[in-house]
Design an enzyme around this catalytic site. Structure first.
Site, PDB file in Angstrom:
ATOM      1  N   VAL A  60       0.741  -1.251  -0.097  1.00 33.70           N
ATOM      2  CA  VAL A  60      -0.151  -0.026  -0.224  1.00 33.70           C
ATOM      3  C   VAL A  60       0.857   1.380  -0.031  1.00 33.70           C
ATOM      4  O   VAL A  60       0.383   2.386  -0.433  1.00 33.70           O
ATOM      5  CB  VAL A  60      -0.829   0.113   1.331  1.00 33.70           C
ATOM      6  CG1 VAL A  60      -0.241   0.239   2.680  1.00 33.70           C
ATOM      7  CG2 VAL A  60      -2.194   0.901   0.862  1.00 33.70           C
ATOM      8  N   TYR A  61       2.296   1.160   0.241  1.00 32.73           N
ATOM      9  CA  TYR A  61       2.942   2.208   0.278  1.00 32.73           C
ATOM     10  C   TYR A  61       2.923   3.099  -1.183  1.00 32.73           C
ATOM     11  O   TYR A  61       3.566   2.452  -1.947  1.00 32.73           O
ATOM     12  CB  TYR A  61       4.288   2.120   0.969  1.00 32.73           C
ATOM     13  CG  TYR A  61       4.464   1.569   2.288  1.00 32.73           C
ATOM     14  CD1 TYR A  61       3.436   1.840   3.237  1.00 32.73           C
ATOM     15  CD2 TYR A  61       5.534   0.970   2.630  1.00 32.73           C
ATOM     16  CE1 TYR A  61       3.554   1.553   4.327  1.00 32.73           C
ATOM     17  CE2 TYR A  61       5.745   0.463   3.964  1.00 32.73           C
ATOM     18  CZ  TYR A  61       4.681   0.930   5.123  1.00 32.73           C
ATOM     19  OH  TYR A  61       4.819   0.266   6.391  1.00 32.73           O
ATOM     20  N   SER A  62       2.415   4.313  -1.262  1.00 33.05           N
ATOM     21  CA  SER A  62       2.566   5.022  -2.559  1.00 33.05           C
ATOM     22  C   SER A  62       2.018   4.314  -3.595  1.00 33.05           C
ATOM     23  O   SER A  62       2.429   4.264  -4.798  1.00 33.05           O
ATOM     24  CB  SER A  62       4.115   5.616  -2.624  1.00 33.05           C
ATOM     25  OG  SER A  62       4.358   6.376  -1.487  1.00 33.05           O
TER      26      SER A  62
END
Length: 326
Positions: A60-62
């Site tokens: 989900v990061y960036s």
């Protein structure tokens, strides 16, 4: 660099884990302070030069670009057999049904997408990012077990939940002969110590590796409260975690500053040195958006605080509301 076993396994990891949440393309609703690919590569390269072999990211990061940046940098600068690569699953990756969570469908889909973005056949540590209240834990644990048996992950871990939830997951896995969690990535630092009540004793009893995130409280332990940065001005998650306790936390931050001045080192080194001396912490996950952040983290491994210094850092702490589990 010192290397330690990751919990009750034979896997060796550096005492500092590089958190890769700060690498990626800024997306609407995401972190706006992330580094571009060229800057991310330089930090990862320097981490490898300093002996860091443990890298943590999440799908989900960036919107997945953190995994892409991390994977490409490691492929360029590292020997895959020598690094320990971790990622996470649960966060929303697309709209509509089955775009998030820990169902069998989501896990099986997201592991393949993460591997593609990372450019590797397997991850060393695959972690559930949060507890999924809408999926039976039995379904989640069997799916995670199958990911391991398919050779797509070597070990599995968990992050940010209540101790009773973690124990339930361990029990379900053990009762069914499935792969067990070997690590807990939890919210733990000098101004948030609620994990000391139940989670840390549980991890110690079960020989679970503790790899805390936010060890510097989003930078609040590294500077005076009035000092502003791009992250401190734009990171709403950090504001949600710590704004309610600014007054009481300032007493601890002042102690960090005093001890740092005595040792003639940056404050970050003192805050991390405290964490590194806490049992059963294995490897704090340090986010670095500057080379100096990384070098401070490595230097902290050499600092040994006295018992008197530890007491002075811990004494001002007051109970905080639970944050990070949701």
């Amino acid at each position: 660099m010192e290397y330690v076993k990751l919990g009750n396994t034979g896997l060796e990891v550096s005492r500092i884990c590089l958190g890769c949440m700060g690498f990626g393309v800024a997306v609407p609703g995401g972190h706006q302070w992330v580094l571009d690919e060229a800057s991310s590569q330089q930090i990862i390269k320097r981490a490898l030069e300093l002996g860091v072999n443990f890298f943590d990211t999440a799908n989900v990061y960036s919107a997945g670009t953190s995994e892409e940046f991390t994977g490409r940098a490691l492929k360029q600068y590292a020997n895959r057999d020598e690094i320990v690569l971790a990622t996470k699953v649960n966060g929303r990756m697309h709209g509509g049904p089955n775009g998030a969570g820990l169902s069998r469908k989501a896990i099986m889909s997201e592991i393949d997408k993460s591997l593609k973005r990372l450019g590797t056949d397997y991850v060393d540590l695959y972690q559930i990012h949060r507890w999924d209240y809408d999926t039976p834990i039995e379904e989640t644990m069997e799916a995670m077990h199958d990911v391991v048996k398919a050779g797509k992950a070597r070990y599995i871990g968990a992050s940010a939940m209540y101790a009773w939830q973690f124990l339930k997951a361990l029990h379900v896995a053990e009762n069914n002969g499935w792969t067990r969690f070997i690590s807990m990535q939890n919210h733990y630092n000098l101004i948030y110590r609620e994990e000391e009540r139940e989670m840390l004793p549980l991890c110690k009893a079960e020989k679970i590796a503790v790899i805390p995130y936010s060890p510097l409280a989003g930078g609040r332990l590294t500077k005076d409260s009035q000092e502003k940065t791009h992250r401190s001005e734009t990171d709403q998650i950090v504001k949600q975690k710590y704004d309610a306790t600014v007054a009481t936390d300032r007493l601890i931050i002042d102690q960090v500053a005093a001890i740092a001045e005595k040792h003639r080192v940056p404050r970050a080194q003192i805050a991390l040195a405290w964490l590194l001396q806490k049992d059963p912490v294995t490897a704090p996950i340090v986010g670095a958006t500057k080379i100096s952040h990384l070098e401070d983290a490595i230097a902290a491994c050499l600092i040994k605080l006295t018992q008197e210094e530890i007491v002075s850092l811990e004494e001002p702490y007051v109970p905080h509301r639970i944050v990070g589990h949701f």
